[in-house]
Design a protein around this motif. Structure first.
Motif, short mmCIF file in Angstrom:
data_model
loop_
_atom_site.label_atom_id
_atom_site.label_comp_id
_atom_site.label_asym_id
_atom_site.label_seq_id
_atom_site.Cartn_x
_atom_site.Cartn_y
_atom_site.Cartn_z
N GLU A 55 -85.04 -91.99 -63.76
CA GLU A 55 -85.40 -93.28 -63.12
C GLU A 55 -86.65 -93.85 -63.24
N ILE A 56 -86.66 -94.70 -64.02
CA ILE A 56 -87.98 -95.43 -64.19
C ILE A 56 -88.83 -95.96 -62.89
N ASN A 57 -87.79 -96.90 -62.48
CA ASN A 57 -88.30 -97.76 -61.31
C ASN A 57 -88.75 -96.63 -60.02
N TYR A 58 -87.93 -95.76 -59.89
CA TYR A 58 -88.45 -94.80 -58.81
C TYR A 58 -89.30 -93.63 -59.25
N ASP A 59 -89.67 -93.53 -60.61
CA ASP A 59 -90.27 -92.66 -61.17
C ASP A 59 -90.04 -91.04 -60.61
N GLY A 60 -89.07 -90.85 -61.43
CA GLY A 60 -88.32 -89.50 -60.78
C GLY A 60 -87.12 -89.04 -61.51
N VAL A 61 -86.25 -88.16 -61.12
CA VAL A 61 -85.18 -87.78 -61.77
C VAL A 61 -84.07 -87.78 -60.72
N ALA A 62 -82.89 -88.25 -60.89
CA ALA A 62 -81.83 -87.88 -59.95
C ALA A 62 -80.83 -87.24 -60.76
N ILE A 63 -80.22 -86.09 -59.81
CA ILE A 63 -79.46 -85.16 -60.31
C ILE A 63 -78.00 -84.89 -59.50
N LYS A 64 -77.10 -85.47 -59.96
CA LYS A 64 -75.63 -85.64 -59.50
C LYS A 64 -74.94 -84.56 -59.85
N VAL A 65 -74.22 -83.86 -58.91
CA VAL A 65 -73.26 -82.68 -59.25
C VAL A 65 -71.84 -82.91 -58.74
N ILE A 66 -70.81 -82.89 -59.27
CA ILE A 66 -69.72 -83.24 -58.78
C ILE A 66 -68.69 -82.10 -59.14
N ASN A 67 -68.03 -81.69 -58.16
CA ASN A 67 -67.17 -80.78 -58.23
C ASN A 67 -65.77 -81.14 -58.67
N ARG A 68 -65.39 -80.71 -60.03
CA ARG A 68 -64.19 -81.41 -60.70
C ARG A 68 -63.11 -81.05 -60.25
N SER A 69 -62.75 -79.76 -59.44
CA SER A 69 -61.58 -79.65 -58.78
C SER A 69 -61.29 -80.28 -57.71
N ASN A 70 -62.34 -80.80 -57.33
CA ASN A 70 -62.28 -81.45 -56.05
C ASN A 70 -62.76 -82.75 -55.79
N CYS A 71 -62.86 -83.54 -57.00
CA CYS A 71 -63.68 -84.73 -57.08
C CYS A 71 -63.05 -85.80 -56.55
N ASN A 72 -61.64 -86.06 -55.97
CA ASN A 72 -61.20 -87.08 -55.08
C ASN A 72 -61.26 -86.61 -53.75
N LYS A 73 -61.62 -85.67 -53.36
CA LYS A 73 -61.67 -85.20 -51.92
C LYS A 73 -63.23 -85.13 -51.39
N LEU A 74 -63.95 -84.51 -52.29
CA LEU A 74 -65.50 -84.33 -51.98
C LEU A 74 -66.24 -85.26 -52.55
N PRO A 75 -67.45 -85.47 -51.95
CA PRO A 75 -68.26 -86.55 -52.32
C PRO A 75 -69.25 -85.72 -53.37
N ALA A 76 -70.00 -86.43 -54.28
CA ALA A 76 -70.90 -85.84 -55.11
C ALA A 76 -72.11 -85.52 -54.34
N VAL A 77 -72.86 -84.26 -54.68
CA VAL A 77 -74.14 -83.81 -54.21
C VAL A 77 -75.26 -84.49 -55.18
N THR A 78 -76.11 -85.22 -54.58
CA THR A 78 -77.25 -85.95 -55.33
C THR A 78 -78.49 -85.45 -54.71
N ALA A 79 -79.52 -85.13 -55.75
CA ALA A 79 -80.75 -84.89 -55.37
C ALA A 79 -81.87 -85.80 -56.22
N ARG A 80 -82.83 -86.24 -55.52
CA ARG A 80 -83.73 -87.17 -56.16
C ARG A 80 -84.99 -86.32 -56.25
N ILE A 81 -85.65 -86.34 -57.28
CA ILE A 81 -86.83 -85.56 -57.36
C ILE A 81 -88.05 -86.23 -57.84
N PRO A 82 -88.83 -86.84 -56.94
CA PRO A 82 -90.00 -87.74 -57.58
C PRO A 82 -90.95 -86.91 -58.23
#
Length: 94
Positions: free
Chosen positions: A27-54
């Motif tokens: 992310e250029i505007n944020y000046d960092g990186v966003a990592i999103k992990v999605i559990n493929r076996s439960n993607c309809n039930k569970l939210p993705a987990v996201t981390a933003r590292i400046p």
């Protein structure tokens, strides 16, 4: 900034055999990186987990080893959140 290869390697190492999808956004505007992990076996039930590292947080690391530990810490927290979400889902099903 962390490279895509570094991030993918760490996420795969921590999440192990869990069926996941990884989305990495520099992310250029944020000046960092966003990592999103999605559990493929439960993607309809569970939210993705996201981390933003400046980028500044990584720049403050004095060595490559310290930088790797920073990334591992973020990924471990993401894994723990995913595990907690899976446990909550199991409780709801019983």
């Amino acid at each position: 900034m962390f490279s895509q290869g570094e991030i993918e390697k760490e996420v795969i190492s921590v999440f192990g055999d869990m069926p996941i999808a990884i989305i990495i956004e520099h992310e250029i505007n944020y000046d960092g990186v966003a990592i999103k992990v999605i559990n493929r076996s439960n993607c309809n039930k569970l939210p993705a987990v996201t981390a933003r590292i400046p980028a500044l947080e990584e720049l403050m690391c004095e060595s490559k080893d310290e930088s790797s530990k920073l990334l591992r810490t973020y990924v471990n927290v993401m894994y723990n959140i995913m595990q907690a979400n899976l446990e909550e889902e199991r409780k709801l099903l019983t």
